[in-house]
Motif scaffolding. Structure first.
Motif, mmCIF file in Angstrom:
data_model
loop_
_atom_site.group_PDB
_atom_site.id
_atom_site.type_symbol
_atom_site.label_atom_id
_atom_site.label_comp_id
_atom_site.label_asym_id
_atom_site.label_seq_id
_atom_site.Cartn_x
_atom_site.Cartn_y
_atom_site.Cartn_z
ATOM 1 N N ASN A 62 -14.452 8.552 3.146
ATOM 2 C CA ASN A 62 -16.011 8.420 4.366
ATOM 3 C C ASN A 62 -14.642 8.982 5.399
ATOM 4 O O ASN A 62 -13.975 9.551 5.426
ATOM 5 C CB ASN A 62 -16.784 7.837 4.212
ATOM 6 C CG ASN A 62 -17.575 8.223 2.927
ATOM 7 O OD1 ASN A 62 -18.150 8.708 2.526
ATOM 8 N ND2 ASN A 62 -18.909 7.192 2.695
ATOM 9 N N ASP A 63 -15.597 7.739 6.243
ATOM 10 C CA ASP A 63 -14.415 8.093 7.757
ATOM 11 C C ASP A 63 -13.722 6.750 7.465
ATOM 12 O O ASP A 63 -12.666 6.703 8.383
ATOM 13 C CB ASP A 63 -14.648 7.514 8.786
ATOM 14 C CG ASP A 63 -16.140 6.604 8.593
ATOM 15 O OD1 ASP A 63 -16.294 6.133 7.364
ATOM 16 O OD2 ASP A 63 -16.969 6.048 9.237
ATOM 17 N N ILE A 64 -12.969 6.258 6.892
ATOM 18 C CA ILE A 64 -12.283 5.309 6.615
ATOM 19 C C ILE A 64 -10.372 6.008 5.769
ATOM 20 O O ILE A 64 -10.639 6.594 4.097
ATOM 21 C CB ILE A 64 -12.538 4.138 5.367
ATOM 22 C CG1 ILE A 64 -13.925 3.649 5.981
ATOM 23 C CG2 ILE A 64 -11.011 3.459 5.106
ATOM 24 C CD1 ILE A 64 -13.636 3.241 7.151
ATOM 25 N N ARG A 65 -9.848 5.839 6.616
ATOM 26 C CA ARG A 65 -8.336 6.582 5.983
ATOM 27 C C ARG A 65 -7.808 5.167 5.038
ATOM 28 O O ARG A 65 -7.309 4.482 6.566
ATOM 29 C CB ARG A 65 -7.699 7.222 7.010
ATOM 30 C CG ARG A 65 -8.454 8.299 7.366
ATOM 31 C CD ARG A 65 -7.255 9.491 7.924
ATOM 32 N NE ARG A 65 -6.598 9.700 8.235
ATOM 33 C CZ ARG A 65 -5.518 10.137 8.548
ATOM 34 N NH1 ARG A 65 -5.183 9.506 9.410
ATOM 35 N NH2 ARG A 65 -4.255 10.656 7.792
ATOM 36 N N LEU A 66 -7.583 4.870 4.013
ATOM 37 C CA LEU A 66 -6.892 3.757 3.745
ATOM 38 C C LEU A 66 -4.988 4.339 3.202
ATOM 39 O O LEU A 66 -4.731 5.413 2.697
ATOM 40 C CB LEU A 66 -7.108 3.609 2.302
ATOM 41 C CG LEU A 66 -6.815 1.920 1.515
ATOM 42 C CD1 LEU A 66 -6.430 0.773 1.752
ATOM 43 C CD2 LEU A 66 -7.573 2.388 -0.022
ATOM 44 N N VAL A 67 -3.773 3.327 3.813
ATOM 45 C CA VAL A 67 -3.166 3.730 3.749
ATOM 46 C C VAL A 67 -2.117 3.097 3.076
ATOM 47 O O VAL A 67 -2.490 1.266 3.403
ATOM 48 C CB VAL A 67 -1.796 3.998 5.683
ATOM 49 C CG1 VAL A 67 -0.510 4.384 5.040
ATOM 50 C CG2 VAL A 67 -2.752 4.575 6.272
ATOM 51 N N ILE A 68 -1.217 3.192 1.617
ATOM 52 C CA ILE A 68 -0.690 2.804 1.047
ATOM 53 C C ILE A 68 0.996 3.184 0.416
ATOM 54 O O ILE A 68 1.374 4.087 0.114
ATOM 55 C CB ILE A 68 -1.336 2.204 -0.439
ATOM 56 C CG1 ILE A 68 -2.810 2.694 -0.090
ATOM 57 C CG2 ILE A 68 -0.741 1.577 -1.541
ATOM 58 C CD1 ILE A 68 -3.986 2.528 -1.505
ATOM 59 N N ASP A 69 2.071 2.260 0.776
ATOM 60 C CA ASP A 69 2.952 2.451 0.018
ATOM 61 C C ASP A 69 3.599 2.989 -1.400
ATOM 62 O O ASP A 69 2.627 1.834 -1.746
ATOM 63 C CB ASP A 69 4.049 1.249 0.934
ATOM 64 C CG ASP A 69 3.834 0.177 0.746
ATOM 65 O OD1 ASP A 69 4.687 -0.265 -0.430
ATOM 66 O OD2 ASP A 69 2.824 -0.610 0.913
ATOM 67 N N PRO A 70 4.228 3.302 -1.814
ATOM 68 C CA PRO A 70 4.205 3.773 -2.565
ATOM 69 C C PRO A 70 5.204 2.432 -3.766
ATOM 70 O O PRO A 70 4.367 2.597 -4.676
ATOM 71 C CB PRO A 70 5.705 4.818 -2.896
ATOM 72 C CG PRO A 70 6.437 4.717 -1.444
ATOM 73 C CD PRO A 70 5.018 4.326 -0.717
ATOM 74 N N GLU A 71 5.465 1.418 -3.037
ATOM 75 C CA GLU A 71 5.633 0.396 -3.873
ATOM 76 C C GLU A 71 4.736 -0.816 -4.043
ATOM 77 O O GLU A 71 4.318 -1.722 -5.866
ATOM 78 C CB GLU A 71 6.692 -0.725 -3.013
ATOM 79 C CG GLU A 71 8.265 -0.134 -2.585
ATOM 80 C CD GLU A 71 8.370 0.669 -1.786
ATOM 81 O OE1 GLU A 71 7.450 0.706 -0.485
ATOM 82 O OE2 GLU A 71 9.572 1.653 -1.749
ATOM 83 N N SER A 72 3.709 -0.521 -3.184
ATOM 84 C CA SER A 72 2.170 -1.131 -3.376
ATOM 85 C C SER A 72 1.677 -0.326 -4.477
ATOM 86 O O SER A 72 1.088 -0.878 -4.737
ATOM 87 C CB SER A 72 1.834 -1.369 -1.958
ATOM 88 O OG SER A 72 2.756 -2.234 -1.047
ATOM 89 N N LEU A 73 1.869 0.558 -4.673
ATOM 90 C CA LEU A 73 0.601 1.502 -5.149
ATOM 91 C C LEU A 73 0.730 1.324 -6.194
ATOM 92 O O LEU A 73 -0.010 1.340 -7.608
ATOM 93 C CB LEU A 73 1.180 2.871 -5.187
ATOM 94 C CG LEU A 73 0.237 4.279 -5.890
ATOM 95 C CD1 LEU A 73 -1.971 3.933 -5.401
ATOM 96 C CD2 LEU A 73 0.496 4.841 -4.916
ATOM 97 N N ASN A 74 2.661 0.904 -7.486
ATOM 98 C CA ASN A 74 2.994 0.408 -8.333
ATOM 99 C C ASN A 74 1.996 -0.764 -8.859
ATOM 100 O O ASN A 74 1.767 -0.824 -9.824
ATOM 101 C CB ASN A 74 4.208 0.246 -8.357
ATOM 102 C CG ASN A 74 5.152 1.276 -8.332
ATOM 103 O OD1 ASN A 74 5.210 2.836 -8.193
ATOM 104 N ND2 ASN A 74 6.036 1.082 -8.197
ATOM 105 N N TYR A 75 1.576 -1.506 -8.206
ATOM 106 C CA TYR A 75 1.053 -2.757 -8.393
ATOM 107 C C TYR A 75 -0.493 -2.686 -8.569
ATOM 108 O O TYR A 75 -1.425 -4.147 -9.124
ATOM 109 C CB TYR A 75 1.307 -3.778 -7.264
ATOM 110 C CG TYR A 75 3.145 -4.450 -7.699
ATOM 111 C CD1 TYR A 75 3.547 -5.365 -8.818
ATOM 112 C CD2 TYR A 75 4.341 -3.988 -6.728
ATOM 113 C CE1 TYR A 75 4.733 -4.903 -8.944
ATOM 114 C CE2 TYR A 75 5.253 -3.865 -6.650
ATOM 115 C CZ TYR A 75 5.431 -4.959 -7.927
ATOM 116 O OH TYR A 75 6.673 -5.127 -8.483
ATOM 117 N N ILE A 76 -1.323 -2.193 -7.763
ATOM 118 C CA ILE A 76 -2.846 -1.507 -7.490
ATOM 119 C C ILE A 76 -3.338 -0.606 -8.139
ATOM 120 O O ILE A 76 -4.574 -0.292 -8.079
ATOM 121 C CB ILE A 76 -2.654 -1.687 -6.254
ATOM 122 C CG1 ILE A 76 -2.458 -0.961 -4.493
ATOM 123 C CG2 ILE A 76 -2.323 -2.993 -5.320
ATOM 124 C CD1 ILE A 76 -2.773 -1.057 -3.398
#
Length: 107
Positions: free
Chosen positions: A57-71
């Motif tokens: 919706n109106d929330i923009r969640l930012v994730i770095d590529p290294e973190s994305l591997n764990y989540i």
């Protein structure tokens, strides 16, 4: 990818309402904690070229590529109990987690 419950979205909105309008919500995984890795939530104004942006919706969640591997597959919830409110992390990749729920291990 990542899932946010309606309760988590509402809490992020509440927290975000006290911030500048251009603020982004960032989710990171950092080394440390009781069980090797811990979740770090915060606000940020900078997006790196390699960051992944997920919109709820109106929330923009930012994730770095290294973190994305764990989540990848993470479900983020928010709940209140007798000890107060807090975000709850449900990570299908975690093989163990500490009692606080904010730190985890991956096999």
């Amino acid at each position: 990818m990542i899932n946010l419950s309606s309760a988590a979205i509402n809490e992020i909105r509440r927290l975000k309402s006290k911030q500048p309008s251009n603020i982004l919500f960032r989710l990171r995984v950092k080394s440390g904690g009781c069980a090797d890795w811990f979740y770090d939530l915060g606000f940020d104004t900078t997006v790196q070229a390699t960051d992944q942006i997920v919109e709820f919706n109106d929330i923009r969640l930012v994730i770095d590529p290294e973190s994305l591997n764990y989540i990848n597959g993470l479900s983020l919830d928010y709940a209140e109990d007798l000890m107060g409110g807090g975000f709850r992390f449900h990570n299908p990749q975690a093989i163990s987690r500490c009692s606080c729920g904010n730190s985890f291990s991956i096999g």
